[in-house]
Design an enzyme around this catalytic site. Structure first.
Site, PDB file in Angstrom:
ATOM      1  N   ARG A   1      12.847  -1.221 -12.855  1.00  0.00           N
ATOM      2  CA  ARG A   1      13.617  -0.759 -11.689  1.00  0.00           C
ATOM      3  C   ARG A   1      15.097  -0.613 -12.027  1.00  0.00           C
ATOM      4  O   ARG A   1      15.763   0.291 -11.521  1.00  0.00           O
ATOM      5  CB  ARG A   1      13.422  -1.711 -10.517  1.00  0.00           C
TER       6      ARG A   1
ATOM      7  N   LYS B   1      -8.812   0.148   1.645  1.00  0.00           N
ATOM      8  CA  LYS B   1      -9.149   0.526   3.018  1.00  0.00           C
ATOM      9  C   LYS B   1      -8.929   1.989   3.346  1.00  0.00           C
ATOM     10  O   LYS B   1      -7.886   2.551   3.013  1.00  0.00           O
ATOM     11  CB  LYS B   1      -8.272  -0.278   3.961  1.00  0.00           C
TER      12      LYS B   1
ATOM     13  N   GLY C   1       1.622   1.047  -6.510  1.00  0.00           N
ATOM     14  CA  GLY C   1       1.739  -0.014  -7.514  1.00  0.00           C
ATOM     15  C   GLY C   1       0.554  -0.122  -8.457  1.00  0.00           C
ATOM     16  O   GLY C   1       0.723  -0.215  -9.674  1.00  0.00           O
TER      17      GLY C   1
ATOM     18  N   GLY D   1       4.854   2.055  -1.003  1.00  0.00           N
ATOM     19  CA  GLY D   1       4.769   2.362   0.434  1.00  0.00           C
ATOM     20  C   GLY D   1       5.595   3.575   0.811  1.00  0.00           C
ATOM     21  O   GLY D   1       5.178   4.403   1.628  1.00  0.00           O
TER      22      GLY D   1
END
Ligand code: AMP
Length: 403
Positions: free
Chosen positions: A31, A202, A358, A381
């Site tokens: 990062r 999901k 991720g 996200g």
């Protein structure tokens, strides 16, 4: 990104949320490396640079006495490495927008870097507090947001702060620009054929993504735990596999819509099944719609993988989000790793490829082919929400302004 800011002070929101070991050493500086182009650009422009970032979730992990665990979550741990990476003097402010920040920002010289303390030491950050954002804005002449990973959060340092700067005094950083440009390559007129690969646990997390891609993708591969909701929706026997019974109708609708739009929806026809959710469970390979009771599908089977490969290798643009199985366990990692290898192979043959999320990013890194794919997103996200078509607050706060 802003140019012509020689002698000005730039307030830059970066994502330095790096993992640290028990001695507070950085175990993966990806990062920080991703933010380097923006920092070095500003340094070359002759700007003084104030960096702010969050690190972990300090307010969720307070000490027993209710105080913030500064020792664990301080950004001071990053100072030496940041100085090395940027070949610059790095000054540390013991607060974020407080007295120490004000004093040190005032004395900051062009080319110097001032790193502020963790933005998340105060709840004003996540609340998007206007006063807190105003104090941050007062430190600098211009604002640059380069933290794509937190662009989906309407926090003070990612969103509210931007309202204090004129359009000509705020912009995205180079990383944010690249993230947005690459996602738009897939969303706006992707090279055809376009293959989207969606995995993960999901269906409920990925519905919007699937719905959106049905509008323009040629192939959509559905893998991971969510595939079994689709298989059950088509009357398959899925044993004890993961399923969201409340989403069976929705799965049927998506299958119908895919057919209407002439999208090739690929659901794994066979699976690696196990008699327990465990690395040393007994396993066998069966058709995904014929899984015995007591067994669960934990990875795509060989026939499924072959079909997925054909869809990926025939594509000119590929997007991948989410693992195809429980890839954390060796016995169920094959589907995910084969996808990683195949996306890399398609990229080498000229396809544009974007990997976000991720787990898919760790899989491509583990495959050793990360350098072959076109773009690896830093935003899990945030990328998901961007691809779904949501307006991210961190982007909206800048957009419409000079770049
Ligand atoms: P997500 O956060 O929704 O992208 O889901 C990622 C998680 O899904 C990973 O931790 C995987 O282990 C898990 N997963 C993938 N395939 C399956 C499966 N067939 N059954 C249960 N969990 C799965």
């Amino acid at each position: 990104m802003l140019s012509g800011i020689q002698g000005k002070t730039a307030l830059v929101r970066v994502d330095f949320n790096v993992p640290l070991n028990s001695e507070f050493q950085i175990t993966d500086d990806t990062r920080m490396l991703k933010a380097l182009p923006t920092i070095l650009n500003l340094k070359a422009q002759g700007a003084a640079i104030i960096l702010m970032s969050h690190l972990g979730r300090p307010l969720k992990k307070k000490l027993d006495n209710g105080k913030v665990n500064v020792e664990t979550f301080t950004l001071r741990h990053l100072v030496d490495h940041l100085a090395k990476l940027t070949d610059s003097e790095v000054i540390f402010a013991t607060d974020c927008g407080g007295e120490d920040s004000i004093l040190k920002a005032r004395d900051l010289k062009p080319g110097q870097i001032l790193l502020l303390e963790n933005t998340r030491f105060t709840e004003e950050e996540s609340k998007g507090d206007v006063d807190f954002a105003g104090r941050l804005a007062n430190l600098a002449d211009v604002y640059i947001n380069d933290a794509f990973g937190t662009a989906h959060r309407a926090h003070a340092s990612t969103t509210t702060v931007a309202q204090f700067f004129e359009p000509s005094h705020k912009s995205f950083g180079l990383l944010m620009e690249a993230e947005i440009a690459n996602a738009q390559k897939i969303l706006n007129s992707p090279k055809r054929p376009c293959t989207a690969i969606f995995g993960g646990a999901k269906v409920s997390d990925k519905i919007k993504l699937i719905e959106r891609f049905i509008n323009f993708a040629d192939n959509i591969i559905i893998g991971g735990g969510m595939a079994y909701t689709f298989i059950k929706a088509q009357e398959g026997s899925i044993g004890n596999s993961l399923v969201e019974d409340s989403h069976l109708d929705l799965a049927r609708d998506l299958i119908k819509k895919a057919a209407e739009y002439d999208v090739n929806l690929l659901i794994p026809e066979d699976s690696v099944i196990a008699d327990a959710f465990s690395a040393d469970a007994n396993t066998q390979i069966v058709d995904s719609n014929n899984i015995p009771d007591g067994w669960m599908g934990l990875d795509a089977g060989p026939k499924a993988i072959e079909k997925f490969k054909v869809a990926i290798l025939s594509a000119q643009s590929v997007i991948w989000n989410g693992p195809l199985g429980v890839f954390e366990m060796e016995a169920f990692a094959k589907g995910t790793m084969e996808i990683a290898n195949t996306v890399a192979e398609a990229s080498e043959k000229g396809a544009f490829s974007l990997i976000g999320g991720g787990d898919s990013v760790s899989a491509i890194n583990k495959s050793g082919h990360a350098d072959k794919v076109s773009f690896i997103s830093t935003g899990g996200g945030a990328m998901l929400e961007f691809l779904e078509g949501k307006k991210l607050p961190g982007i909206a706060a800048i957009e419409g302004s000079a770049k």
